[in-house]
Design a protein around this motif. Structure first.
Motif, PDB file in Angstrom:
ATOM      1  N   LEU A 110     -31.820   9.889  46.134  1.00 16.52           N
ATOM      2  CA  LEU A 110     -32.654  10.959  46.745  1.00 16.52           C
ATOM      3  C   LEU A 110     -31.518  11.289  47.284  1.00 16.52           C
ATOM      4  CD1 LEU A 110     -34.357  11.002  49.553  1.00 16.52           C
ATOM      5  CD2 LEU A 110     -33.954   9.048  48.422  1.00 16.52           C
ATOM      6  N   PHE A 111     -31.008  12.965  47.759  1.00 18.93           N
ATOM      7  CA  PHE A 111     -29.479  13.170  48.897  1.00 18.93           C
ATOM      8  C   PHE A 111     -28.381  12.841  48.556  1.00 18.93           C
ATOM      9  CE2 PHE A 111     -32.576  11.746  52.559  1.00 18.93           C
ATOM     10  CZ  PHE A 111     -32.849  12.810  52.600  1.00 18.93           C
ATOM     11  N   ASN A 112     -28.295  13.247  46.864  1.00 11.47           N
ATOM     12  CA  ASN A 112     -26.942  12.943  46.184  1.00 11.47           C
ATOM     13  C   ASN A 112     -26.458  14.707  46.158  1.00 11.47           C
ATOM     14  OD1 ASN A 112     -27.362  10.616  44.411  1.00 11.47           O
ATOM     15  ND2 ASN A 112     -29.201  11.853  43.714  1.00 11.47           N
ATOM     16  N   GLY A 113     -25.105  14.468  46.211  1.00 10.02           N
ATOM     17  CA  GLY A 113     -23.886  15.430  46.065  1.00 10.02           C
ATOM     18  C   GLY A 113     -24.484  16.498  47.165  1.00 10.02           C
ATOM     19  N   LEU A 114     -24.452  16.158  48.835  1.00 10.56           N
ATOM     20  CA  LEU A 114     -24.896  17.229  49.649  1.00 10.56           C
ATOM     21  C   LEU A 114     -22.948  17.275  50.001  1.00 10.56           C
ATOM     22  CD1 LEU A 114     -27.440  14.930  51.785  1.00 10.56           C
ATOM     23  CD2 LEU A 114     -27.362  17.556  50.242  1.00 10.56           C
ATOM     24  N   ASP A 115     -23.338  18.380  51.135  1.00  9.83           N
ATOM     25  CA  ASP A 115     -22.057  18.836  51.401  1.00  9.83           C
ATOM     26  C   ASP A 115     -22.683  19.233  52.855  1.00  9.83           C
ATOM     27  OD1 ASP A 115     -20.463  20.599  51.724  1.00  9.83           O
ATOM     28  OD2 ASP A 115     -20.115  22.488  51.672  1.00  9.83           O
ATOM     29  N   PRO A 116     -22.112  18.759  54.013  1.00 16.50           N
ATOM     30  CA  PRO A 116     -20.865  17.463  54.434  1.00 16.50           C
ATOM     31  C   PRO A 116     -21.712  16.330  52.785  1.00 16.50           C
ATOM     32  CG  PRO A 116     -21.885  18.448  55.977  1.00 16.50           C
ATOM     33  CD  PRO A 116     -22.690  18.594  55.196  1.00 16.50           C
ATOM     34  N   ARG A 117     -20.655  15.667  52.370  1.00 21.12           N
ATOM     35  CA  ARG A 117     -20.757  14.628  51.075  1.00 21.12           C
ATOM     36  C   ARG A 117     -21.127  14.078  51.645  1.00 21.12           C
ATOM     37  NH1 ARG A 117     -17.550  10.147  49.415  1.00 21.12           N
ATOM     38  NH2 ARG A 117     -17.141  10.328  46.911  1.00 21.12           N
ATOM     39  N   SER A 118     -20.689  13.340  52.776  1.00 19.30           N
ATOM     40  CA  SER A 118     -22.072  11.727  53.384  1.00 19.30           C
ATOM     41  C   SER A 118     -23.413  11.937  54.118  1.00 19.30           C
ATOM     42  CB  SER A 118     -20.971  10.851  54.568  1.00 19.30           C
ATOM     43  OG  SER A 118     -19.566  10.245  53.831  1.00 19.30           O
ATOM     44  N   VAL A 119     -24.071  10.962  53.214  1.00 25.24           N
ATOM     45  CA  VAL A 119     -25.011  10.712  54.143  1.00 25.24           C
ATOM     46  C   VAL A 119     -26.005   9.684  55.022  1.00 25.24           C
ATOM     47  CG1 VAL A 119     -26.002  10.546  51.483  1.00 25.24           C
ATOM     48  CG2 VAL A 119     -27.542  11.198  53.381  1.00 25.24           C
TER      49      VAL A 119
ATOM     50  N   ALA B 253     -26.304  13.817  57.422  1.00 20.40           N
ATOM     51  CA  ALA B 253     -24.979  14.195  56.507  1.00 20.40           C
ATOM     52  C   ALA B 253     -24.081  14.560  56.936  1.00 20.40           C
ATOM     53  CB  ALA B 253     -25.526  14.704  55.788  1.00 20.40           C
ATOM     54  N   PHE B 254     -22.938  14.247  56.911  1.00 16.26           N
ATOM     55  CA  PHE B 254     -22.015  14.605  57.777  1.00 16.26           C
ATOM     56  C   PHE B 254     -20.408  14.661  57.017  1.00 16.26           C
ATOM     57  CE2 PHE B 254     -23.311  10.135  57.735  1.00 16.26           C
ATOM     58  CZ  PHE B 254     -22.535   9.601  57.090  1.00 16.26           C
ATOM     59  N   GLU B 255     -19.371  15.035  57.848  1.00 18.90           N
ATOM     60  CA  GLU B 255     -17.836  15.138  56.858  1.00 18.90           C
ATOM     61  C   GLU B 255     -18.300  13.634  57.704  1.00 18.90           C
ATOM     62  OE1 GLU B 255     -13.688  16.869  57.691  1.00 18.90           O
ATOM     63  OE2 GLU B 255     -15.375  17.464  58.273  1.00 18.90           O
TER      64      GLU B 255
ATOM     65  N   THR C 268     -20.502  10.930  63.485  1.00 16.52           N
ATOM     66  CA  THR C 268     -20.241  11.770  65.143  1.00 16.52           C
ATOM     67  C   THR C 268     -19.679  13.302  64.931  1.00 16.52           C
ATOM     68  OG1 THR C 268     -18.015  11.160  66.009  1.00 16.52           O
ATOM     69  CG2 THR C 268     -19.482   9.801  66.123  1.00 16.52           C
ATOM     70  N   SER C 269     -19.489  14.016  62.847  1.00 16.72           N
ATOM     71  CA  SER C 269     -18.220  15.149  63.757  1.00 16.72           C
ATOM     72  C   SER C 269     -19.507  16.030  63.442  1.00 16.72           C
ATOM     73  CB  SER C 269     -17.831  15.220  62.410  1.00 16.72           C
ATOM     74  OG  SER C 269     -19.456  15.576  60.742  1.00 16.72           O
ATOM     75  N   ALA C 270     -18.655  17.693  64.376  1.00 20.14           N
ATOM     76  CA  ALA C 270     -20.321  18.518  64.807  1.00 20.14           C
ATOM     77  C   ALA C 270     -20.215  19.459  63.640  1.00 20.14           C
ATOM     78  CB  ALA C 270     -18.810  19.702  65.344  1.00 20.14           C
ATOM     79  N   ASP C 271     -20.429  19.158  62.359  1.00 26.58           N
ATOM     80  CA  ASP C 271     -20.423  19.418  61.250  1.00 26.58           C
ATOM     81  C   ASP C 271     -21.886  18.381  61.228  1.00 26.58           C
ATOM     82  OD1 ASP C 271     -20.438  17.365  59.928  1.00 26.58           O
ATOM     83  OD2 ASP C 271     -19.344  18.552  58.397  1.00 26.58           O
ATOM     84  N   THR C 272     -22.516  17.642  61.539  1.00 26.19           N
ATOM     85  CA  THR C 272     -23.855  16.587  61.703  1.00 26.19           C
ATOM     86  C   THR C 272     -24.775  17.728  61.538  1.00 26.19           C
ATOM     87  OG1 THR C 272     -22.140  14.860  62.039  1.00 26.19           O
ATOM     88  CG2 THR C 272     -25.539  14.780  61.416  1.00 26.19           C
ATOM     89  N   VAL C 273     -25.781  17.124  60.112  1.00 26.90           N
ATOM     90  CA  VAL C 273     -27.128  18.282  59.896  1.00 26.90           C
ATOM     91  C   VAL C 273     -28.398  16.712  59.254  1.00 26.90           C
ATOM     92  CG1 VAL C 273     -26.118  20.265  59.129  1.00 26.90           C
ATOM     93  CG2 VAL C 273     -26.710  18.940  57.457  1.00 26.90           C
TER      94      VAL C 273
END
Length: 322
Positions: A9-18, A37-39, A42-47
């Motif tokens: 699960l959580f394949n191919g997310l954007d941001p890429r890492s999970v 999920a994040f770049e 601690t990156s600010a785009d984390t969700v």
């Protein structure tokens, strides 16, 4: 490993890492999983992202939490009555995990909607990783201090709204990411991740208010998260990287004597790359559901019949403080 059913699960997310997935059972028997999920960490785009399992497939992920410009991480789902969920996670008030603050949100409809986020404890640097434990009426949340690398527990008394911090386990600089289970005679067993080559163990004889000095067990640990689960038949299930260095291998082991001895590790991963941060539950029907990170690109889900878990005991894994 043909007796374990594997999905991802959580394949191919954007941001890429999970990473750092958590899971709980819903009132209809389905599963809800959450990860971050994040770049980069601690990156600010984390969700925080969520997916549901209906018994055959995982749903397309949805964003559960997005705080623009603010990083979050290490979600922990927990439910002690049907339909009612708690989601613990950390929010960064700076640029590193040392600035983390633990928060919680609640849902009364199996995670379809969530209430307002609340701060669990004001202390910066506290982090979550493993599930709470209801013990003698109190709710215990395992946490650790990223600033001084020490395992703790937050305790919420019955009927209280606030949490108090207890039990540094005298492990400053030695351990993080504690996992706690109840064992015989009302004791609590804590096993923790360590950068010192071995899983560390500690015991509480008074409901988590104080702990014995955290000491190394004979179980290896390459400074990576572990999972500790008490099964319905009384056995303990441990999921860990069975090396003192590296996260290329992931294994299961069981104990029938409260962690004094463990079975031979059963490898579930042995390859190039990273397999880490396991999280497991035992569903109401008895099946064990194990989630863990693979290569920081997706999460693996294993469905395990508890009768297929290892039983042969391997000596030499007793914690030194026993």
């Amino acid at each position: 490993m043909t007796h374990f059913i594997r999905t991802t699960l959580f394949n191919g997310l954007d941001p890429r890492s999970v990473h750092s997935a958590t899971v709980c059972e819903l009132s209809n028997g389905h599963l809800l999983a959450v990860a971050y999920a994040f770049e980069f960490e601690t990156s600010a785009d984390t969700v925080l992202v969520a997916s549901r399992f209906d018994g055959s497939r995982w749903s397309t992920p949805d964003v559960l939490l997005d705080l623009p410009g603010i990083a979050a991480g290490n979600p922990v789902l927990w439910s002690e009555r049907p339909g009612h969920l708690q989601l613990y996670y950390v929010v960064l008030h700076g640029e590193s995990w040392t600035d983390a603050v633990v928060c919680v949100q609640e849902s009364s409809d199996d995670g379809r909607t969530w209430g307002t986020a609340r701060v669990v404890h004001e202390r910066h640097g506290l982090m979550t990783k493993t599930r709470p434990v209801r013990h003698q009426g109190r709710l215990l949340l395992p946490v650790y201090d990223e600033r001084n690398w020490c395992s703790h527990v937050l305790i919420q008394e019955p009927g209280a709204d606030d949490w108090q911090l207890y039990g540094d386990t005298t492990s400053r600089g030695k351990t993080i990411q504690p996992a706690i289970v109840p064992v015989s005679d009302g004791r609590l067993l804590m096993l923790s991740r360590s950068p010192r080559g071995a899983i560390h163990g500690s015991l509480s004889f008074n409901g988590g208010y104080s702990w014995t000095a955290s000491q190394p067990t004979g179980l290896p640990n390459p400074n990576s998260g572990i999972e500790l689960l008490c099964l319905s038949d009384g056995r303990l299930l441990l999921v860990f990287n069975p090396e003192s260095v590296g996260r290329e291998r992931l294994a299961l082991a069981c104990s029938a004597d409260d962690g004094l001895s463990w079975s031979e590790p059963l490898l579930i991963e042995d390859s190039i790359g990273e397999f880490s941060y396991p999280y497991a539950i035992q569903a109401s029907g008895g099946e064990v559901h194990l989630l863990y990170t693979e290569q920081r690109t997706h999460i693996v889900h294993l469905r395990i019949d508890p009768d297929e878990l290892p039983r042969k005991i391997q000596s030499g894994h007793e914690p030194e403080n026993r």
